[in-house]
Scaffold this motif. Structure first.
Motif, short mmCIF file in Angstrom:
data_model
loop_
_atom_site.label_atom_id
_atom_site.label_comp_id
_atom_site.label_asym_id
_atom_site.label_seq_id
_atom_site.Cartn_x
_atom_site.Cartn_y
_atom_site.Cartn_z
N HIS A 48 -5.41 -16.57 27.45
CA HIS A 48 -6.69 -16.02 27.93
C HIS A 48 -6.45 -14.76 28.75
O HIS A 48 -7.16 -13.75 28.59
CB HIS A 48 -7.41 -17.08 28.77
CG HIS A 48 -8.70 -16.64 29.36
ND1 HIS A 48 -9.72 -16.09 28.61
CD2 HIS A 48 -9.16 -16.67 30.64
CE1 HIS A 48 -10.74 -15.80 29.40
NE2 HIS A 48 -10.43 -16.12 30.64
N ALA A 49 -5.42 -14.78 29.62
CA ALA A 49 -5.08 -13.59 30.41
C ALA A 49 -4.66 -12.43 29.53
O ALA A 49 -4.85 -11.26 29.89
CB ALA A 49 -3.97 -13.93 31.40
N LEU A 50 -4.12 -12.74 28.36
CA LEU A 50 -3.62 -11.70 27.45
C LEU A 50 -4.71 -11.21 26.49
O LEU A 50 -4.44 -10.34 25.65
CB LEU A 50 -2.43 -12.24 26.65
CG LEU A 50 -1.19 -12.57 27.48
CD1 LEU A 50 -0.14 -13.28 26.62
CD2 LEU A 50 -0.60 -11.31 28.09
N GLY A 51 -5.91 -11.76 26.61
CA GLY A 51 -7.01 -11.26 25.79
C GLY A 51 -7.54 -12.21 24.74
O GLY A 51 -8.56 -11.93 24.10
N ALA A 52 -6.88 -13.33 24.52
CA ALA A 52 -7.38 -14.31 23.55
C ALA A 52 -8.62 -14.99 24.10
O ALA A 52 -8.79 -15.13 25.31
CB ALA A 52 -6.30 -15.35 23.24
N ARG A 53 -9.49 -15.43 23.19
CA ARG A 53 -10.71 -16.12 23.60
C ARG A 53 -10.74 -17.51 22.96
O ARG A 53 -10.55 -17.65 21.76
CB ARG A 53 -11.95 -15.32 23.20
CG ARG A 53 -12.00 -13.93 23.83
CD ARG A 53 -13.15 -13.12 23.28
NE ARG A 53 -14.44 -13.60 23.78
CZ ARG A 53 -15.49 -13.88 23.01
NH1 ARG A 53 -15.40 -13.75 21.68
NH2 ARG A 53 -16.61 -14.30 23.54
N PHE A 54 -10.96 -18.51 23.80
CA PHE A 54 -11.08 -19.89 23.33
C PHE A 54 -12.53 -20.31 23.53
O PHE A 54 -13.04 -20.30 24.66
CB PHE A 54 -10.12 -20.80 24.11
CG PHE A 54 -8.68 -20.43 23.90
CD1 PHE A 54 -7.94 -21.02 22.88
CD2 PHE A 54 -8.07 -19.48 24.70
CE1 PHE A 54 -6.61 -20.68 22.68
CE2 PHE A 54 -6.73 -19.13 24.50
CZ PHE A 54 -6.01 -19.73 23.49
N LEU A 55 -13.21 -20.65 22.44
CA LEU A 55 -14.65 -20.87 22.47
C LEU A 55 -14.99 -22.32 22.15
O LEU A 55 -14.32 -22.97 21.32
CB LEU A 55 -15.35 -19.96 21.46
CG LEU A 55 -14.98 -18.47 21.53
CD1 LEU A 55 -15.63 -17.72 20.38
CD2 LEU A 55 -15.40 -17.88 22.87
N ASP A 56 -16.05 -22.83 22.78
CA ASP A 56 -16.51 -24.17 22.44
C ASP A 56 -17.45 -24.10 21.24
O ASP A 56 -17.67 -23.02 20.67
CB ASP A 56 -17.16 -24.85 23.65
CG ASP A 56 -18.47 -24.20 24.09
OD1 ASP A 56 -19.03 -23.38 23.33
OD2 ASP A 56 -18.93 -24.51 25.21
N LYS A 57 -18.01 -25.22 20.85
CA LYS A 57 -18.83 -25.27 19.62
C LYS A 57 -20.09 -24.42 19.72
O LYS A 57 -20.68 -24.04 18.69
CB LYS A 57 -19.18 -26.72 19.30
CG LYS A 57 -19.99 -27.43 20.36
CD LYS A 57 -20.24 -28.88 19.96
CE LYS A 57 -20.99 -29.65 21.04
NZ LYS A 57 -22.28 -29.06 21.39
N ALA B 162 -8.93 -11.37 18.43
CA ALA B 162 -9.26 -9.97 18.14
C ALA B 162 -8.95 -9.05 19.31
O ALA B 162 -8.63 -7.87 19.11
CB ALA B 162 -10.74 -9.86 17.77
N HIS B 163 -9.03 -9.56 20.53
CA HIS B 163 -8.84 -8.71 21.70
C HIS B 163 -7.50 -8.98 22.40
O HIS B 163 -7.31 -8.57 23.55
CB HIS B 163 -9.99 -8.91 22.68
CG HIS B 163 -11.32 -8.57 22.10
ND1 HIS B 163 -11.72 -7.28 21.83
CD2 HIS B 163 -12.34 -9.36 21.67
CE1 HIS B 163 -12.92 -7.28 21.30
NE2 HIS B 163 -13.32 -8.53 21.18
#
Length: 376
Positions: A145-154, A175-176
């Motif tokens: 997450h700190a590196l730009g990845a996004r973890f999303l819920d449903k 993507a980011h």
């Protein structure tokens, strides 16, 4: 006569560097003029940064990051010629969390990701990350997450990346992710082979010592299985088949899958970085050691790594240790010629710890004197 001294630190009493200094003094007392080469060394755990800064003529960088509970702290890591050496425990370690607040549902590896970013900002494109001693069980989501990845819920809501979020992950968006990572090599220093999930996985093997109770263990394991399945569906990679994926609460999996990190033995990596094999050229003997030698010493620790290298070159190895426990004799199969202990019928553990330098030096003199007699 050429002697190589490569001991691990004796926790709480002697640094790796100090053991080499004391061995040099003892060797010259017994043998007279001799070439003594001290090699500060570590196995990827505590002290690895200090050792590699010293060996590679590096420098210490200071970064402000978040600890496992998202409090801001200042920590350091090592930089040497475009390489960065990071101990994840500096930012995300168990010792940073007061015992009463330890709960891997709430801890995060976010600060480890911030350390990686800081290294990238310093121009480092070769990263070595030691991942022992974590307070976390977040699957490495915080770090990514700190590196730009996004973890999303449903519902498309972004998750912060702590242990309790594992069960909510539905989509992973890279993507980011910081673009500099695409031309950065990452090596993970890790000596455990645990998969991500299951009886031997991250949660059931390590989370209890991080503060998880039985109910928490079940929640975390169910969450980790969900996280594993999302990764498998999105990237086609089964983290239960990756040795070391479960290290540091699943950080091993995240670094391997998302940053394409190579998983390597800590001691083998350190020995390679400091050019240990080259140092052995022309050596007559090697002295290694650690605070306590036992069955764990042959599980990727300093003494095993040093002895195997010397054995391959036919160089005798002597182990001078604080004490010898069950299984220490297994080191003989790795190439150790003889083991010596500071603790014996005349010296207690308390005395050895209290007067470590004096006790160690005199034990070294006795050891070298015996070696000299045996060679006569």
């Amino acid at each position: 006569m050429k002697l190589i001294f490569a001991s691990d630190s004796f926790k709480g009493s002697l640094s790796s560097k100090r053991t080499a200094e004391l061995l040099t003094r003892a060797a010259r007392k017994v043998f007279g003029v001799c070439e003594c080469i001290g090699v500060p060394i570590a196995d990827g755990g505590e002290g690895t940064v200090d050792v590699l800064i010293d060996a590679l003529n590096g420098e210490r960088a200071i970064a402000t990051v978040h600890d496992p509970l998202m409090n801001r702290i200042q920590v350091s890591y090592g930089i040497a010629g475009g390489r960065a050496v990071i101990e994840m425990a500096a930012a995300s370690g168990l010792t940073l969390v007061p015992e009463a607040l330890r709960d891997p549902l709430n801890t995060t590896t976010y600060g480890t990701g911030e350390l990686i970013l800081d290294a990238l900002d310093h121009g480092c494109r070769e990263l070595y990350i030691a991942i022992g001693g974590s307070a976390t069980n977040d699957g490495g989501m915080g770090c990514l997450h700190a590196l730009g990845a996004r973890f999303l819920d449903k519902d498309g809501n972004e998750l912060s990346g702590c242990g309790k979020d594992l069960a909510e992950v539905s989509t992973i968006d890279l993507a980011h992710l910081d673009s500099r990572l695409s031309d950065t090599s990452v090596t993970v220093l890790c000596d455990v082979k645990n998969p991500l999930c299951g009886e031997n996985g991250a949660t059931y093997t390590f989370a209890k010592q991080k503060g998880a109770n039985p109910e928490t263990l079940e929640l975390l394991e169910n969450g980790m299985q969900n996280y594993r399945d999302v990764i498998k569906h999105r990237f086609g990679i089964d983290c239960d088949l990756i040795e070391g994926a479960g290290a540091a609460g699943g950080l091993g999996a995240a670094l391997n899958v998302f940053l394409h990190a190579t998983m390597q033995s800590g001691i083998e990596t350190v020995l390679g970085l400091i050019g240990f094999n080259d140092l052995l050229d022309g050596a007559d003997l090697v002295v290694t050691g650690e605070g306590r030698a036992d069955s764990q010493s042959v599980c990727g620790k300093v003494m095993q790594g040093v002895a195997l290298c010397a054995k391959a070159r036919g160089i005798p190895v002597y182990g001078l240790c604080g004490s010898l426990g069950n299984g220490a004799e297994l080191l003989y199969d790795c190439g150790v010629t003889l083991l010596y202990s500071l603790v014996d019928e005349n010296t207690s553990v308390v005395e050895a710890m209290t007067n470590a330098e004096e006790v160690y030096y005199h034990a070294a003199v006795r050891m070298f004197s015996k070696i000299k007699r045996d060679k006569a």
